[in-house]
Design a protein around this motif. Sequence first.
Motif, PDB file in Angstrom:
ATOM      1  N   ASN A  53      50.963 108.944 144.852  1.00  0.00           N
ATOM      2  CA  ASN A  53      50.188 109.585 146.022  1.00  0.00           C
ATOM      3  C   ASN A  53      49.864 110.163 145.922  1.00  0.00           C
ATOM      4  O   ASN A  53      48.352 111.058 146.613  1.00  0.00           O
ATOM      5  N   LYS A  54      49.342 111.265 145.529  1.00  0.00           N
ATOM      6  CA  LYS A  54      48.470 112.054 145.365  1.00  0.00           C
ATOM      7  C   LYS A  54      46.623 111.656 145.301  1.00  0.00           C
ATOM      8  O   LYS A  54      46.022 111.648 145.712  1.00  0.00           O
ATOM      9  N   ILE A  55      47.019 110.838 144.530  1.00  0.00           N
ATOM     10  CA  ILE A  55      45.625 109.531 144.240  1.00  0.00           C
ATOM     11  C   ILE A  55      45.214 109.286 145.270  1.00  0.00           C
ATOM     12  O   ILE A  55      44.251 108.665 145.825  1.00  0.00           O
ATOM     13  N   ALA A  56      46.296 108.293 146.457  1.00  0.00           N
ATOM     14  CA  ALA A  56      45.972 107.540 147.339  1.00  0.00           C
ATOM     15  C   ALA A  56      45.332 108.681 148.770  1.00  0.00           C
ATOM     16  O   ALA A  56      44.524 108.082 149.109  1.00  0.00           O
ATOM     17  N   GLU A  57      46.119 109.547 148.317  1.00  0.00           N
ATOM     18  CA  GLU A  57      45.711 111.113 149.052  1.00  0.00           C
ATOM     19  C   GLU A  57      44.102 111.137 148.843  1.00  0.00           C
ATOM     20  O   GLU A  57      43.121 111.637 150.311  1.00  0.00           O
ATOM     21  N   LEU A  58      43.838 111.807 147.883  1.00  0.00           N
ATOM     22  CA  LEU A  58      42.294 111.826 147.541  1.00  0.00           C
ATOM     23  C   LEU A  58      41.669 110.632 148.138  1.00  0.00           C
ATOM     24  O   LEU A  58      40.338 111.311 148.139  1.00  0.00           O
ATOM     25  N   ARG A  59      41.999 109.442 147.794  1.00  0.00           N
ATOM     26  CA  ARG A  59      40.953 108.327 148.502  1.00  0.00           C
ATOM     27  C   ARG A  59      40.773 108.379 149.404  1.00  0.00           C
ATOM     28  O   ARG A  59      39.731 107.881 149.708  1.00  0.00           O
ATOM     29  N   ASN A  60      42.410 108.342 150.262  1.00  0.00           N
ATOM     30  CA  ASN A  60      41.746 108.045 152.216  1.00  0.00           C
ATOM     31  C   ASN A  60      40.953 109.789 152.566  1.00  0.00           C
ATOM     32  O   ASN A  60      40.328 109.482 153.593  1.00  0.00           O
ATOM     33  N   GLN A  61      40.738 110.515 151.755  1.00  0.00           N
ATOM     34  CA  GLN A  61      40.041 111.946 151.944  1.00  0.00           C
ATOM     35  C   GLN A  61      38.415 111.367 151.654  1.00  0.00           C
ATOM     36  O   GLN A  61      37.340 112.036 151.710  1.00  0.00           O
ATOM     37  N   GLY A  62      37.824 110.173 151.123  1.00  0.00           N
ATOM     38  CA  GLY A  62      37.114 109.459 150.676  1.00  0.00           C
ATOM     39  C   GLY A  62      36.128 109.800 149.439  1.00  0.00           C
ATOM     40  O   GLY A  62      34.632 109.458 148.753  1.00  0.00           O
ATOM     41  N   PHE A  63      36.867 110.241 147.960  1.00  0.00           N
ATOM     42  CA  PHE A  63      36.470 110.400 146.966  1.00  0.00           C
ATOM     43  C   PHE A  63      36.807 108.974 146.076  1.00  0.00           C
ATOM     44  O   PHE A  63      37.880 108.376 146.399  1.00  0.00           O
ATOM     45  N   GLY A  64      36.271 108.994 144.942  1.00  0.00           N
ATOM     46  CA  GLY A  64      35.646 107.871 144.239  1.00  0.00           C
ATOM     47  C   GLY A  64      36.574 108.744 143.372  1.00  0.00           C
ATOM     48  O   GLY A  64      37.540 108.646 142.571  1.00  0.00           O
ATOM     49  N   ARG A  65      37.204 107.404 141.950  1.00  0.00           N
ATOM     50  CA  ARG A  65      38.048 107.295 140.980  1.00  0.00           C
ATOM     51  C   ARG A  65      37.833 109.142 140.035  1.00  0.00           C
ATOM     52  O   ARG A  65      38.383 109.341 139.379  1.00  0.00           O
ATOM     53  N   TYR A  66      36.107 108.892 139.642  1.00  0.00           N
ATOM     54  CA  TYR A  66      35.682 109.974 138.862  1.00  0.00           C
ATOM     55  C   TYR A  66      35.759 111.554 139.159  1.00  0.00           C
ATOM     56  O   TYR A  66      36.325 112.608 139.299  1.00  0.00           O
ATOM     57  N   GLU A  67      35.619 111.224 141.110  1.00  0.00           N
ATOM     58  CA  GLU A  67      35.810 112.659 141.958  1.00  0.00           C
ATOM     59  C   GLU A  67      37.425 112.768 141.587  1.00  0.00           C
ATOM     60  O   GLU A  67      37.392 114.399 141.561  1.00  0.00           O
ATOM     61  N   ILE A  68      38.564 112.081 141.939  1.00  0.00           N
ATOM     62  CA  ILE A  68      40.008 111.836 141.459  1.00  0.00           C
ATOM     63  C   ILE A  68      40.097 113.124 140.869  1.00  0.00           C
ATOM     64  O   ILE A  68      40.511 114.229 139.925  1.00  0.00           O
ATOM     65  N   PHE A  69      39.962 112.258 139.301  1.00  0.00           N
ATOM     66  CA  PHE A  69      39.795 113.038 138.268  1.00  0.00           C
ATOM     67  C   PHE A  69      39.726 114.026 137.959  1.00  0.00           C
ATOM     68  O   PHE A  69      40.389 115.131 137.761  1.00  0.00           O
ATOM     69  N   ASP A  70      38.662 114.864 138.533  1.00  0.00           N
ATOM     70  CA  ASP A  70      37.853 115.870 138.840  1.00  0.00           C
ATOM     71  C   ASP A  70      38.031 117.248 139.188  1.00  0.00           C
ATOM     72  O   ASP A  70      38.842 117.902 139.265  1.00  0.00           O
ATOM     73  N   LEU A  71      39.638 116.293 140.201  1.00  0.00           N
ATOM     74  CA  LEU A  71      40.180 117.510 141.564  1.00  0.00           C
ATOM     75  C   LEU A  71      40.951 117.307 141.115  1.00  0.00           C
ATOM     76  O   LEU A  71      41.644 118.669 140.753  1.00  0.00           O
ATOM     77  N   MET A  72      41.637 116.492 139.913  1.00  0.00           N
ATOM     78  CA  MET A  72      43.062 116.773 140.318  1.00  0.00           C
ATOM     79  C   MET A  72      43.193 117.270 138.484  1.00  0.00           C
ATOM     80  O   MET A  72      43.869 118.008 138.548  1.00  0.00           O
ATOM     81  N   LEU A  73      42.123 117.831 137.551  1.00  0.00           N
ATOM     82  CA  LEU A  73      42.369 118.228 136.727  1.00  0.00           C
ATOM     83  C   LEU A  73      42.564 119.438 136.279  1.00  0.00           C
ATOM     84  O   LEU A  73      43.917 120.401 135.139  1.00  0.00           O
ATOM     85  N   PRO A  74      42.279 120.463 136.974  1.00  0.00           N
ATOM     86  CA  PRO A  74      42.532 121.259 137.000  1.00  0.00           C
ATOM     87  C   PRO A  74      43.585 122.290 136.777  1.00  0.00           C
ATOM     88  O   PRO A  74      44.305 123.143 136.848  1.00  0.00           O
ATOM     89  N   LYS A  75      44.341 121.422 138.279  1.00  0.00           N
ATOM     90  CA  LYS A  75      45.712 121.507 138.224  1.00  0.00           C
ATOM     91  C   LYS A  75      47.199 120.686 137.454  1.00  0.00           C
ATOM     92  O   LYS A  75      47.681 121.452 137.841  1.00  0.00           O
ATOM     93  N   TYR A  76      46.427 119.258 137.954  1.00  0.00           N
ATOM     94  CA  TYR A  76      47.672 118.790 136.639  1.00  0.00           C
ATOM     95  C   TYR A  76      47.290 118.883 134.796  1.00  0.00           C
ATOM     96  O   TYR A  76      48.120 117.497 134.727  1.00  0.00           O
ATOM     97  N   GLY A  77      46.303 118.950 134.821  1.00  0.00           N
ATOM     98  CA  GLY A  77      45.929 119.264 133.413  1.00  0.00           C
ATOM     99  C   GLY A  77      46.380 118.055 132.997  1.00  0.00           C
ATOM    100  O   GLY A  77      45.579 116.952 133.570  1.00  0.00           O
ATOM    101  N   ARG A  78      46.652 117.963 131.401  1.00  0.00           N
ATOM    102  CA  ARG A  78      47.319 116.463 131.136  1.00  0.00           C
ATOM    103  C   ARG A  78      47.789 115.738 131.486  1.00  0.00           C
ATOM    104  O   ARG A  78      47.860 114.420 130.981  1.00  0.00           O
ATOM    105  N   LEU A  79      49.143 116.112 132.829  1.00  0.00           N
ATOM    106  CA  LEU A  79      49.626 115.098 133.662  1.00  0.00           C
ATOM    107  C   LEU A  79      48.384 114.670 134.577  1.00  0.00           C
ATOM    108  O   LEU A  79      48.657 113.033 135.020  1.00  0.00           O
ATOM    109  N   THR A  80      46.676 114.172 134.746  1.00  0.00           N
ATOM    110  CA  THR A  80      46.042 113.837 135.215  1.00  0.00           C
ATOM    111  C   THR A  80      45.499 112.658 134.972  1.00  0.00           C
ATOM    112  O   THR A  80      45.485 111.780 133.509  1.00  0.00           O
TER     113      THR A  80
END
Length: 324
Positions: A87-114
């Motif tokens: 659901n977090k992935i879908a939320e970021l996508r709806n904000q206009g981010f692509g898959r690589y940007e979503i990865f960069d945004l999630m990595l600091p917060k979710y670490g190995r779960l990204t």
Amino acid sequence: MPIKDKTIERNYLSHMKQLVIEYEQVKSKIHPRFRFVTDFYKAKGLKRQNFIKYYNRFKLNQSFSSLLPKKRGRKFGQMKYHPFIRNKIAELRNQGFGRYEIFDLMLPKYGRLTPSASTIYNVLKEKGLNKSDPRMISCKRRIIKEKAGDLAHMDCHRLAKGILEGEDTPYFLLSVVDDFSRISYAVVIEDLTALTVSMNSLKLFSLFYQVYGIEFKEVLTDNGSEFGRKETKQETKRNHPFERLLMEKNIVHRYTRPYRPQTNGKVERFWRSIEDELLREEVFKDKATLEEDLLSYLTYFNHLRRHQGIGNITPYEKLNSVSE
């Protein structure tokens, strides 16, 4: 599953031993066929992560039996597919981010779960969000240049601790990426002081001009102290080595938005490529060896490696396409 049949086990071990021998030949640059480990993996049908896992286990135990597969249990990483993550992935996508940007945004917060970029794409595909929505495109500010030298992306990248054999000294890479062609250069530096970055930036600018005839009009960096800060007063900037260098060369300094690494996405993508294809889990004999391998990789990256972002051609072909 564990291997029980002894014949299968012997054949499997024989195959793995040969792969280890060839891998070490590639690393020592004595393999008769392969120059880079990426070519070796591709020809042998190997996934780098899987092979390195077994190879590191073998080097640690110094026993060929460690090359055998082991029983796998439940992995903590399965949380990557939890509905919350999806659901977090879908939320970021709806904000206009692509898959690589979503990865960069999630990595600091979710670490190995990204999830990886490919997993993020699969989630988006399942949710019907993999295709660009015109509303997303209109709300994103993409940097698109039409001529080499219009904009340089610059950044520093910390290398893994112990990347040089027997050394704990921290090392960094300083890189410049031409926005239009994606031609990239990088140098090894030993600290992130403004003076060191400034001196090596001059070296990189000179290389771009001497080798490719590229002179930069603008440079995009983050707000790190080595590059200077956007909010600094103009008279103060004259005393900053990097800012002064740009002034002397009549180069406009642009800054990324704070905490938005995707703003400088082209150089961030370069770091991902060089880590995957050259640096990750590698130990070099000394700094000279690292610099030699880096130069070889940059030649490959600029002249042989095709890039999806520029129409599946090489950066050198993209540079020359303007005159065609």
